[in-house]
Design an enzyme around this catalytic site. Structure first.
Site, mmCIF file in Angstrom:
data_model
loop_
_atom_site.group_PDB
_atom_site.id
_atom_site.type_symbol
_atom_site.label_atom_id
_atom_site.label_comp_id
_atom_site.label_asym_id
_atom_site.label_seq_id
_atom_site.Cartn_x
_atom_site.Cartn_y
_atom_site.Cartn_z
ATOM 1 C CG HIS A 150 13.785 2.699 3.976
ATOM 2 N ND1 HIS A 150 14.715 2.355 4.908
ATOM 3 C CD2 HIS A 150 13.382 1.542 3.412
ATOM 4 C CE1 HIS A 150 14.871 1.042 4.919
ATOM 5 N NE2 HIS A 150 14.079 0.534 4.008
ATOM 6 C CE LYS B 224 -0.002 10.571 -3.723
ATOM 7 N NZ LYS B 224 1.186 11.285 -3.191
#
Length: 115
Positions: free
Chosen positions: A101, A57
């Site tokens: 995470h 991206k």
């Protein structure tokens, strides 16, 4: 100067109970070995995928000319993640990567800087 920014979030459970062949199309052998050595293998793999997605991206290419397996997420001796591109691209910018995470989600952010 900043050349690109990418961020991605992944639901960790997407990487539970996936067939080995599926994982081998996305992750390098090193990533799979390192992931199996960890207690949180699902979170590990999800965070690595988020990093790969955030990287493409930031490049602005998406997964097209660069495939997930062309990108390897590594850690230095302090555990700081980095990106190793296993396929040459015309200009490789300086890459800054952050991964995090939790139980349900993994997130990664990439900032590309002109070299």
């Amino acid at each position: 100067m900043i050349a690109g920014i990418g961020v991605d979030i992944v639901e960790n459970r997407r990487f539970s109970n996936k067939p080995r062949g599926f994982l081998e199309r996305i992750f390098t052998d090193n990533e799979l070995l390192e992931g199996m050595d960890r207690r949180g293998e699902v979170e590990f793999l999800a965070s690595r995928f988020a990093a790969k997605e955030a990287f493409v991206k930031a490049l602005g290419t998406g997964f097209g000319k660069i495939q997930p397996k062309d990108i390897e997420i590594r850690e230095d001796s302090l555990g700081r993640p980095s990106i190793a591109l296993l396929k040459e691209i015309p200009v490789m910018p300086l890459v800054h990567l952050s991964i995090s995470h939790e139980k349900e989600y993994s997130v990664a952010m990439v900032v590309l800087e002109d070299a």
